[in-house]
Design a protein around this motif. Structure first.
Motif: not given
Lengths: 320, 297
Positions: A119, A225, B1, B17, B19-21, B25-31, B35, B282
């Motif tokens: 995550y 979220r 965006m 994968s 594609v650079r996020p 990224r709303v919601g999925a990725a942590p702050s 992290r 890679t």
């Protein structure tokens, strides 16, 4: 997709046939009709498969079958169910229980910590330095079982280990109730050291499969979220998470080297019991007990891996 | 965006994968804070045993002081005759590495190519066979290997290389996955038919068309086999053979320092190998879009 790419070129292979006979693909909808007269040819190509088949037969199939079936014969080679029945003796049931306990605890903790790491990696660039070095470190550490791992933990929390001594100087004695590193509870920390990285490797692809569009759609529709994780990502990731959990359980259940290096005497978990059965040839006063134990382990492993592949196929639906 | 819009314009066939996020990224990725906390905490916990091993190699017995003695001993001819068994064991492990990689290259690789080219229906069967060693772990397999090796020793003698046959089985899942990952991205059927229609013989097709395209997978499979074989303990120990790991366990009882030093070196070596595998994949990911026609996915 592959077929649509491949079929047009079948014509060229047919055209080239007169000069180089006998090399058409026997399968595929188009080639099946056009190559019909040459059907007999694949028998030659089958020869190409025999070396590998023979090798797998000798060193995988025969040992596996022997491992399972020796439990069913006694010393004189006569069929018996006594060894298998002995699996249900309290002593052996106890070792299975310890094995389940170690595997269960390390699988659950490893899965949760590993999922947290995945995550945390979500927002990073997939080809970035951070992600690729964590990937490589995970693949090394997931393989880092055995003797070397035992050394690492003896150096860390052994009687003279770095952490033990540091904590002692602070007035904390982790071995106040006796040294537990060389007992079954001592396996937990070393096992976690390869369980967490394994979780990172197996669970990361599923998390990467979360499409940004889903989160965007959730946000557009006014979801928070929390809504996203509980009602979108959670259900999608659940099969993959529990599948990885089963894989971790199987991984801990079947690992031998770390335990063997830490616990030099006795048969506290099933793999160690196989060791003593192989070395002394008699456990519980029976020969061929190793075979029965191997059978017991295989039954557990087959159930685990079946569950894993079942959950994995549910996951695959979303990973496209 | 706005950051992701150029990539979003590409056809959806491009692997997500790659594609650079974007930051949005709303919601999925942590702050960033979350992290950093998770990664540094876990990273710290995982660094401790390695640091403890390094610290241990500089200890001067139980005196509480530090010394370079244990590392210098490695280069000291007067002392390191003591390590001769370890050198023999390392040699044994290298022989086993060689035999195992050879088995992967000579038995597994041609079979996988042949199945891909001619026996598409057997692909699932081959995959199933190659995954079996996960379900039948080494500690179970060794129960059946004891009688098998009783025969092998009669036929081939008791020299160490024959143990490589067992190791070829243990690396099967890893090697298969590495090669298969590469095989999936290359349309070997079209490639080989194109080559043959241009008049190439089968050896040309194999060595100049297919194998160069599978270079990455083959290298990755070889590297992972090396890492697995160098770390193998279960089978060698229970079949009473000597390899690096069994020798390390033995020598740790008389000289724990050298055992830990060798473990650290082996670990560093494995890390470099797997870093190379990561680098290989890679590099491949960047190059792949250049030949979209030959891509399967």
């Amino acid at each position: 997709m592959t077929k649509t790419l491949a079929t047009p070129s079948t014509d060229t292979s047919v055209a080239a046939r007169p000069t180089r006979p006998g090399r058409q693909r026997p399968s595929g909808p188009a080639s099946a009709t056009s190559v019909a007269p040459r059907r007999r040819r694949p028998s030659l190509a089958v020869l190409g498969l025999t070396p590998f088949a023979l090798y797998v037969l000798l060193f995988l199939a025969i040992p596996s079958v022997l491992a399972i079936t020796t439990g069913f014969v006694d010393k004189k080679g006569i069929f018996t169910l006594e060894n298998v029945a002995a699996l249900f003796s309290p002593q052996i049931l106890g070792t299975f229980l310890s094995s389940f306990w170690v595997s269960g605890v390390t699988a659950v903790v490893g899965a949760i910590v590993g999922a947290l790491v995945c995550y945390a990696l979500l927002g990073t660039r997939p080809d970035g330095a951070l992600r690729s070095s964590i990937n490589s470190a995970s693949s090394v550490l997931a393989q880092f079982g055995g003797v070397m791992l035992a050394f690492a933990f003896i150096a860390t929390i052994g009687v003279q280990g770095l952490i033990t001594v540091t904590l002692q100087n602070l007035g904390v004695n982790i071995y106040a109730d006796g040294v537990w590193l060389y007992q079954v509870p001592g396996l937990l920390l070393p096992y976690l050291y390869f369980q967490v990285p394994l979780m990172v490797i197996t669970f990361m692809p599923a998390l990467e499969g979360l499409k940004p569009q889903w989160a965007e759609a959730n946000a557009t529709l006014g979801g928070s979220r929390l809504t996203f994780w509980v009602r979108v990502a959670g259900p999608i990731l659940a099969p993959s998470f529990f599948g990885s959990l089963l894989l971790l359980f199987a991984n801990a259940f079947s690992s031998y080297a770390t335990a063997a290096a830490l616990i030099s005497q006795g048969a506290q978990i099933v793999p160690l019991q196989i060791r003593s059965a192989l070395i002394s040839e008699t456990v519980l006063g029976r020969s061929n007990m190793a075979g029965a134990l191997a059978l017991g382990m295989i039954v557990v492993m087959v159930v685990l891996m079946f569950g894993y592949s079942l959950l994995q196929s549910k996951t695959a639906r979303w990973q496209r | 965006m706005s950051a992701s819009s150029p990539s979003a314009a590409r056809p959806s066939a491009v692997r997500p994968s790659a594609v650079r996020p974007s930051a949005a990224r709303v919601g999925a990725a942590p702050s960033r804070t979350v992290r950093t906390i998770i990664l540094s905490l876990v990273g710290l916990l995982f660094a401790v045993p390695i640091l403890a091993m390094i610290e241990f190699t500089f200890r001067d017995g139980l005196s509480g002081t530090y010394t370079l003695k244990h590392w210098l001993n490695l280069a000291d001819p007067a002392v390191n005759t003591k390590y001769a068994p370890l050198a023999t064991a390392l040699g044994n492990s290298l022989v086993l590495v060689l035999v195992t990689v050879l088995l992967v290259l000579v038995l597994l690789l041609p079979t996988m190519i042949l199945v891909e080219l001619r026996f598409a229906k057997l692909r699932r069967v081959l995959e199933f066979i190659c995954i079996i060693p996960i379900t039948v772990p080494a500690i179970v397999l060794v129960v059946g290997l004891v009688p098998v090796y009783a025969v092998v020793v009669k036929v081939a003698g008791s020299s160490i290389w024959s143990l490589g046959f067992a190791y070829g089985i243990t690396v099967l899942p890893y090697a298969y996955r590495a090669i298969q990952a590469n095989l999936q991205t290359v349309d070997v059927i079209t490639l080989s038919e194109a080559a043959r229609s241009l008049g190439a013989g089968w050896s040309t097709v194999l060595f100049r068309i297919i194998l160069p395209n599978l270079r990455r997978g083959v290298l990755a499979a070889s590297f992972i086999s090396v890492a697995v074989v160098l770390g193998e303990f279960t089978i060698a120990s229970l079949l009473n053979r000597v390899n690096l790991q069994t020798a390390l366990l033995l020598i740790s009882k008389s000289d724990p320092y050298v055992a830990v030093i060798f473990s650290l070196l082996a670990l560093a070596f494995a890390f470099v190998l797997l870093l190379l595998i990561g680098r290989l994949s890679t590099v491949g990911a960047v190059r792949r879009p250049r030949i979209p026609l030959l891509q399967k996915r």
